[in-house]
Design a protein around this motif. Structure first.
Motif, short mmCIF file in Angstrom:
data_model
loop_
_atom_site.label_atom_id
_atom_site.label_comp_id
_atom_site.label_asym_id
_atom_site.label_seq_id
_atom_site.Cartn_x
_atom_site.Cartn_y
_atom_site.Cartn_z
N ILE A 202 31.42 19.79 -25.33
CA ILE A 202 30.94 18.71 -23.94
C ILE A 202 32.01 18.45 -22.70
O ILE A 202 33.14 18.86 -23.14
N LEU A 203 31.15 18.87 -22.00
CA LEU A 203 31.81 18.83 -20.50
C LEU A 203 31.80 18.67 -19.42
O LEU A 203 30.69 17.60 -19.14
N LEU A 204 32.91 17.95 -19.22
CA LEU A 204 32.99 17.04 -18.28
C LEU A 204 33.37 17.73 -17.07
O LEU A 204 34.11 18.23 -16.81
N SER A 205 32.55 17.70 -15.46
CA SER A 205 32.46 18.69 -14.48
C SER A 205 33.25 19.73 -15.15
O SER A 205 33.80 20.10 -13.80
N PRO A 206 32.13 20.68 -15.54
CA PRO A 206 33.30 21.89 -15.83
C PRO A 206 32.95 22.93 -13.81
O PRO A 206 32.19 23.10 -13.21
N TRP A 207 33.96 23.41 -14.25
CA TRP A 207 34.14 25.04 -13.28
C TRP A 207 33.94 25.83 -13.89
O TRP A 207 34.51 26.38 -14.95
N LEU A 208 32.08 26.18 -13.76
CA LEU A 208 31.92 27.58 -14.03
C LEU A 208 31.49 28.09 -13.31
O LEU A 208 31.44 29.54 -14.10
N ASP A 209 32.11 28.38 -11.75
CA ASP A 209 31.71 29.27 -10.80
C ASP A 209 33.20 29.12 -9.89
O ASP A 209 33.23 29.34 -8.89
N VAL A 210 33.69 30.10 -10.35
CA VAL A 210 35.26 30.39 -9.36
C VAL A 210 35.25 30.55 -8.09
O VAL A 210 35.40 30.38 -7.25
N THR A 211 34.26 31.36 -8.22
CA THR A 211 34.32 32.37 -6.73
C THR A 211 33.67 30.99 -5.42
O THR A 211 33.38 31.65 -4.47
N MET A 212 33.20 29.70 -6.05
CA MET A 212 32.31 28.63 -5.20
C MET A 212 31.10 28.88 -4.02
O MET A 212 31.49 29.17 -2.86
N THR A 213 30.40 30.43 -4.47
CA THR A 213 29.65 30.58 -3.36
C THR A 213 28.01 30.00 -3.65
O THR A 213 27.77 30.72 -2.97
N ASP A 218 27.92 23.29 0.28
CA ASP A 218 28.56 23.20 2.07
C ASP A 218 28.20 21.39 1.99
O ASP A 218 28.99 20.73 2.42
N ALA A 219 26.94 21.13 1.58
CA ALA A 219 26.54 19.75 1.25
C ALA A 219 27.06 18.81 1.37
O ALA A 219 27.15 18.04 1.10
N ILE A 220 27.47 18.85 -0.18
CA ILE A 220 28.36 18.43 -1.43
C ILE A 220 29.69 17.99 -0.26
O ILE A 220 29.88 16.63 -1.08
N GLY A 268 29.02 14.32 -11.62
CA GLY A 268 28.35 13.69 -10.72
C GLY A 268 28.44 13.93 -9.16
O GLY A 268 28.83 15.24 -9.05
N THR A 269 27.00 12.86 -8.32
CA THR A 269 26.66 13.92 -7.76
C THR A 269 27.31 14.28 -6.11
O THR A 269 27.28 14.60 -5.04
N HIS A 270 29.28 13.63 -6.20
CA HIS A 270 30.00 13.87 -5.47
C HIS A 270 30.64 14.67 -5.73
O HIS A 270 32.38 14.17 -5.33
N ASP A 271 30.27 15.39 -6.40
CA ASP A 271 31.38 15.86 -6.94
C ASP A 271 31.16 17.46 -6.50
O ASP A 271 29.70 18.14 -6.93
N ILE A 272 31.47 18.61 -5.50
CA ILE A 272 31.14 20.01 -5.45
C ILE A 272 30.92 20.65 -6.39
O ILE A 272 30.03 21.35 -6.21
N LEU A 273 31.11 20.32 -7.58
CA LEU A 273 31.44 21.36 -8.97
C LEU A 273 29.81 20.72 -9.16
O LEU A 273 29.20 21.54 -10.65
N PHE A 274 29.36 19.86 -9.16
CA PHE A 274 28.11 18.97 -9.94
C PHE A 274 26.52 20.98 -9.17
O PHE A 274 25.87 21.20 -9.67
N ALA A 275 27.19 21.33 -7.89
CA ALA A 275 25.65 22.65 -7.33
C ALA A 275 25.88 23.34 -8.63
O ALA A 275 24.79 23.70 -8.76
N ASP A 276 26.71 23.51 -9.19
CA ASP A 276 27.23 24.45 -9.93
C ASP A 276 26.24 24.26 -11.43
O ASP A 276 25.97 25.10 -11.96
N ALA A 277 26.92 23.04 -11.37
CA ALA A 277 26.26 22.49 -12.64
C ALA A 277 24.76 22.13 -13.09
O ALA A 277 23.98 22.55 -14.03
N LYS A 278 24.69 21.79 -11.55
CA LYS A 278 22.21 21.62 -11.44
C LYS A 278 22.03 23.58 -11.63
O LYS A 278 21.08 22.97 -12.56
#
Length: 327
Positions: A202-213, A218-220, A268-278
């Motif tokens: 069970i992963l909570l708001s996981p940081w899946l890509d440290v490159t943040m590319t 940007d939209a979040i 959560g959708t107000h988390d920049i890490l949501f982009a990579d979770a999606k």
């Protein structure tokens, strides 16, 4: 300071309950979650790294050993293992090893666990009659990904060496960096020996890509009260050390997640890490990986660790049900 943050946050929220409820209604989210987002913006959860002096201070802190705060011991019952003080445990509610949560905490790989980690884990332990095992891994920037993997692998093997402990009784959990680590760790365990894999993760708001590319970040970013993409990218690069930031041991979204236990992602959708979770959700659908993604609208980073908000309580109830139903 990191242990005072919880008290400061709660005080700020308490002072804010005069906040206009209409704003929360208009935003279609709970009043308390809106207040906590505003409080986090004010209190700056992650210390900014704006100068060489800031970096040196954090570097020196990462060289220091971790000491479990007395208030955490007294309030929640967590203890350092006598044979390995780098592993923190809570065994107040479970003594038969039938249900274990092996937890890797977040904090960009730079920060030690904070009050809300312990409060959430105590809640889950009590609800599930579970034992909590949490390795306190070496922190960046003084330490790097290979060291963290070695330490957590040793901690996990130490757990499995105990009488009565079986991988099928273990749930991997982690938040933020810890959530990303658990995915990378499972990929590594599968390749080492699939028999070592836990029952589920069970992963909570996981940081899946440290490159943040991911361009969706940007939209979040304007909506995220906690994380700054540029800073966490820098922290991720320092954590990677001798490895490339795209190495799956650092950024597991670039790895193969086939033949892993069932994975539940809470985001959560107000988390920049949501982009990579999606993005991970889309990869899972494309490759038929066993991944279920729980998306909470307008929730911030690791919102599940803030049980004063109803959305967090809902997510924790979901987590309890997931683990109980797996038995």
């Amino acid at each position: 300071m990191k242990y005072k943050f919880g008290a400061l946050l709660l005080a700020t929220i308490g002072a804010g309950y005069a906040y206009n409820k209409y704003q929360a209604y208009k935003e279609h989210q709970s009043q308390s979650s809106l207040l906590i987002s505003d409080a986090i913006k004010l209190l700056k959860t992650f210390p900014p790294i704006k100068s060489v002096a800031d970096y040196q201070k954090l570097y020196q802190a990462s060289e220091q050993p971790y000491e479990l705060p007395k208030n955490i011991q007294l309030q929640f019952g967590f203890k350092a293992r006598p044979d390995n003080t780098d592993i923190i445990e809570l065994n107040e509610f479970n003594d038969d090893n039938e249900r274990i949560i092996f937890y890797v905490h977040g904090g960009a790989y730079w920060m030690q666990p904070i009050y809300f980690h312990y409060a959430m884990l105590h809640h889950l332990a009590k609800e599930l009659n579970a034992r909590i095992v949490m390795p306190i891994y070496p922190k960046a920037p003084a330490h790097h990904a290979p060291e963290v993997h070695d330490m957590i692998l040793d901690s996990y093997k130490q757990l499995l060496a105990e009488e009565g402990v079986k991988p099928e009784n273990i749930t991997f959990m982690g938040d933020s960096a810890g959530g990303g680590f658990q995915l990378a760790f499972m990929q590594k365990l599968r390749d080492l020996d699939a028999d070592l894999l836990p029952r589920r993760a069970i992963l909570l708001s996981p940081w899946l890509d440290v490159t943040m590319t991911n361009p969706a970040i940007d939209a979040i970013q304007p909506l995220d009260p906690m994380l700054n993409a540029n800073q966490v990218r820098f922290q991720g690069e320092k954590y990677a050390g001798p490895l490339a930031p795209t190495d799956p041991l650092v950024s597991p979204i670039y790895g193969d997640s086939s033949n892993l236990p069932p994975i539940d992602v809470f985001t959560g959708t107000h988390d920049i890490l949501f982009a990579d979770a999606k993005h991970f959700k889309e990869l899972a659908l494309d490759h038929d990986w066993d991944v279920t993604t729980h998306i909470y609208p307008k929730m911030l980073h690791v919102f599940s660790s803030l049980p004063i908000i109803p959305e967090a309580k809902q997510s924790l109830a979901e987590i309890v049900k997931i683990i109980v139903d797996a038995d």
